[in-house]
Write an enzyme that holds these catalytic residues in place. Structure first.
Site, short mmCIF file in Angstrom:
data_model
loop_
_atom_site.label_atom_id
_atom_site.label_comp_id
_atom_site.label_asym_id
_atom_site.label_seq_id
_atom_site.Cartn_x
_atom_site.Cartn_y
_atom_site.Cartn_z
N PRO A 2 0.44 -1.18 -0.28
CG PRO A 2 -0.50 -1.30 1.72
CD PRO A 2 0.62 -1.76 1.32
CD GLU A 10 2.89 24.87 7.68
OE1 GLU A 10 3.56 25.18 6.83
OE2 GLU A 10 2.50 25.59 8.77
N GLY A 11 4.12 21.66 11.66
CA GLY A 11 4.90 21.82 13.17
C GLY A 11 5.32 20.63 13.82
NE ARG A 12 1.69 16.80 14.62
CZ ARG A 12 0.11 16.96 14.03
NH1 ARG A 12 0.15 17.39 13.13
NH2 ARG A 12 -0.35 17.06 15.05
#
Lengths: 61, 61, 61, 61, 61, 61
Positions: A2, A10-12
């Site tokens: 898969p 955003e922002g991790r």
């Protein structure tokens, strides 16, 4: 296959992304009985300026 | 649901985006008889350097 | 451009689809000041068997 | 139509993109007997930080 | 990578699809200097009932 | 958000899909510290007739 596309804000941190792709791959491998090498994941980071719910931009809601 | 992805050229103002998501959400609510809260919209801004028509990059056409 | 992908549950009538693409196109034309001919919409009808929220298949929730 | 989305790693030159859209358009025109004007291509450049294979971020693998 | 999604109308023959994926893969290999094995293509066949241009369903235009 | 699109070959059982969405949701919740209700997953089942690797239709390779 898969092939997975994950759309997230955003922002991790790198650490969060690293855990995310590891854990999601494990979840797919376990659920569908495929090999880890078969799983490709694309992370799409999107600004809250570009997502809307109920007609309002999330960054402004 | 419905979930909407709109691909458009870069450069729209915040005001245009605000109107866009409001008006598209209203159009969906009216047409499909769903609640506004059910509608999510993702805006994808794309450079004319990354779109081609008839085999030519739009920014260079 | 803009190009729009709308993901929605199966089962809408032709009349609903007709209104949907008309109204969404009008909303985009009005909001972004583009010509109607520039707007392409793809409708993706998806079974509730193939959508999940909170870890549960929607058709079974 | 056809509409094509190509997801590729960042870092291609303008010359490579120019050749890519020209050659892919030609390939589609030849294979499906459509006019070049009917072919739209979107290039999506993605960082190796945002792609994973076998549970590992490609940039770190 | 590259990963390619081609959205096209329904009704192409197996021979056309076979040529399409062969020719598009060759075009990418030549343009980006990647190996054929790196190229994955997804064909999405869509009904003219589910595409709209200028606010009109293509099947009815 | 996050919103996830999983592209996989046709033919999975309901039980496999049920496990898949449960396990992938859990993986995301754990990795990104979001609530389960925030996670939406779309499953896209695709025929091996419509996927190609290295220029060959998978169903024929």
């Amino acid at each position: 296959m898969p092939t997975v596309h994950i759309h997230m804000y955003e922002g991790r941190t790198k650490e969060q992304k690293r855990n995310l792709v590891k854990n999601v791959t494990d979840a797919i491998v376990k659920s569908l009985d495929v090999k880890p090498e078969a799983v490709t994941i694309f992370l799409h980071e999107i600004s809250k300026e570009n997502v809307a719910k109920a007609g309002k931009i999330v960054a402004e809601a």
